[in-house]
Design an enzyme around this catalytic site. Structure first.
Site, short mmCIF file in Angstrom:
data_model
loop_
_atom_site.label_atom_id
_atom_site.label_comp_id
_atom_site.label_asym_id
_atom_site.label_seq_id
_atom_site.Cartn_x
_atom_site.Cartn_y
_atom_site.Cartn_z
N ILE A 284 -8.50 4.84 0.42
CA ILE A 284 -7.98 5.75 1.44
C ILE A 284 -6.52 6.07 1.10
CG2 ILE A 284 -7.57 6.07 3.92
CD1 ILE A 284 -10.49 5.47 3.32
N LEU A 285 -6.20 7.36 1.14
CA LEU A 285 -4.83 7.77 0.82
C LEU A 285 -3.98 7.82 2.08
CD1 LEU A 285 -5.86 10.61 -1.62
CD2 LEU A 285 -4.83 8.41 -2.24
N ARG B 154 0.82 -1.21 0.00
CA ARG B 154 0.00 0.00 0.00
C ARG B 154 0.86 1.27 0.00
NH1 ARG B 154 -5.82 -0.29 0.76
NH2 ARG B 154 -6.31 1.86 0.35
N HIS C 175 -18.06 14.32 -0.35
CA HIS C 175 -18.63 13.16 0.36
C HIS C 175 -20.16 13.29 0.37
CE1 HIS C 175 -18.91 9.90 3.20
NE2 HIS C 175 -19.76 10.64 3.90
N ASP D 220 -12.75 10.78 5.90
CA ASP D 220 -13.74 11.87 5.79
C ASP D 220 -13.74 12.77 7.02
OD1 ASP D 220 -14.54 10.78 3.29
OD2 ASP D 220 -15.86 9.37 4.32
C1 GRF Z 1 -20.11 10.84 -5.05
O1 GRF Z 1 -21.38 10.70 -4.50
C2 GRF Z 1 -19.11 11.32 -4.04
O2 GRF Z 1 -19.69 12.06 -3.01
C3 GRF Z 1 -18.59 10.02 -3.48
O3 GRF Z 1 -18.54 9.15 -4.57
C4 GRF Z 1 -19.53 9.52 -5.51
C5 GRF Z 1 -18.84 9.63 -6.86
O4 GRF Z 1 -19.74 9.80 -7.89
N1 GRF Z 1 -17.30 10.23 -2.84
P1 GRF Z 1 -19.27 10.07 -9.39
O5 GRF Z 1 -18.29 8.97 -9.75
O6 GRF Z 1 -18.65 11.43 -9.44
O7 GRF Z 1 -20.52 9.96 -10.19
#
Ligand code: GRF
Length: 212
Positions: free
Chosen positions: A91-92, A64, A108, A144
């Site tokens: 996760i980074l 990783r 998010h 997050d």
């Molecule tokens: C979004 O709902 C974002 O909040 C979450 O992953 C989803 C990605 O959607 N982290 P898309 O690939 O941009 O359609």
């Protein structure tokens, strides 16, 4: 502002950013799209638009830390001023984050700090909340947990499923994320984690986090 987007999936947020750039609503330039999944639709969209793409996959049981380093090398080769996680599902680690301090944001699908993790819309429904939404935040080494930059709310309706709620949230993401990127580009939002944390705990240090 040269921007690299990291995406693992459909890429609807990437499309929304590109639409906003085309319409003159977002003064940024997407200089690359990087994914951990070769099959990500986001890559197909970027290819069709002539945006450089890179894939750095993490094999099952793979190293990783090495993956983080390689990912960071690929992103750095595109010289971004801002890195945007738009549906990037891994996760980074520190080896990536340390290369772009204070320059990585994520979108998010929940009103953080509630419902972090993979299933924001499902978790919100199960908790019975009446309002949910989306959050753009600075990425730190938690899941997050980084300082909140901007949020938008949506109602949770009685007959919602995780899918219908997520779709309503995404329509807000598509406004919020390009708006935040624009405000960073024009200097209206300063990505300073320390100042943002201070503003959260001491109202006298309040930043004006603009409405987007
Ligand atoms: C979004 O709902 C974002 O909040 C979450 O992953 C989803 C990605 O959607 N982290 P898309 O690939 O941009 O359609």
């Amino acid at each position: 502002m040269n921007t690299v987007v990291l995406a693992s999936g459909r890429g609807s947020n990437l499309r929304a950013i590109c639409r906003a750039i085309d319409d003159g609503r977002c003064k940024a330039r997407i200089v690359g799209v990087v994914s951990d999944r070769r099959s990500a639709a986001a890559l197909e969209f970027a290819d069709a638009r002539g945006i450089p793409t890179r894939v750095v996959s993490l094999k099952k049981g793979g190293d990783r830390d090495q993956w983080n380093i390689e990912l960071a090398n690929q992103v750095a080769s595109l010289s971004p001023e801002l890195v945007v996680l738009a549906g990037f599902m891994k996760i980074l680690g520190p080896s990536f984050l340390e290369r772009f301090p204070g320059r990585i944001i994520n979108v998010h699908p929940a009103l953080l700090p509630s419902f972090p993790g993979h299933d924001g819309p499902k978790d919100a429904l199960e908790a019975g909340v009446r309002i949910s939404g989306c959050t753009v935040h600075i990425v730190d080494d938690g899941v997050d947990t980084g300082p909140i930059v901007a949020q938008a709310a949506v109602p949770v309706l009685p007959d919602d499923t995780p899918e219908t709620l997520h779709a309503r949230i995404q329509s807000q993401e598509h406004q919020l994320l390009p708006g935040v990127i624009h405000r960073i580009a024009i200097g209206d939002i300063e990505l300073n984690p320390l100042k943002m944390k201070a503003a959260h705990t001491d109202p006298s240090k309040a930043l004006s986090v603009p409405e987007v």
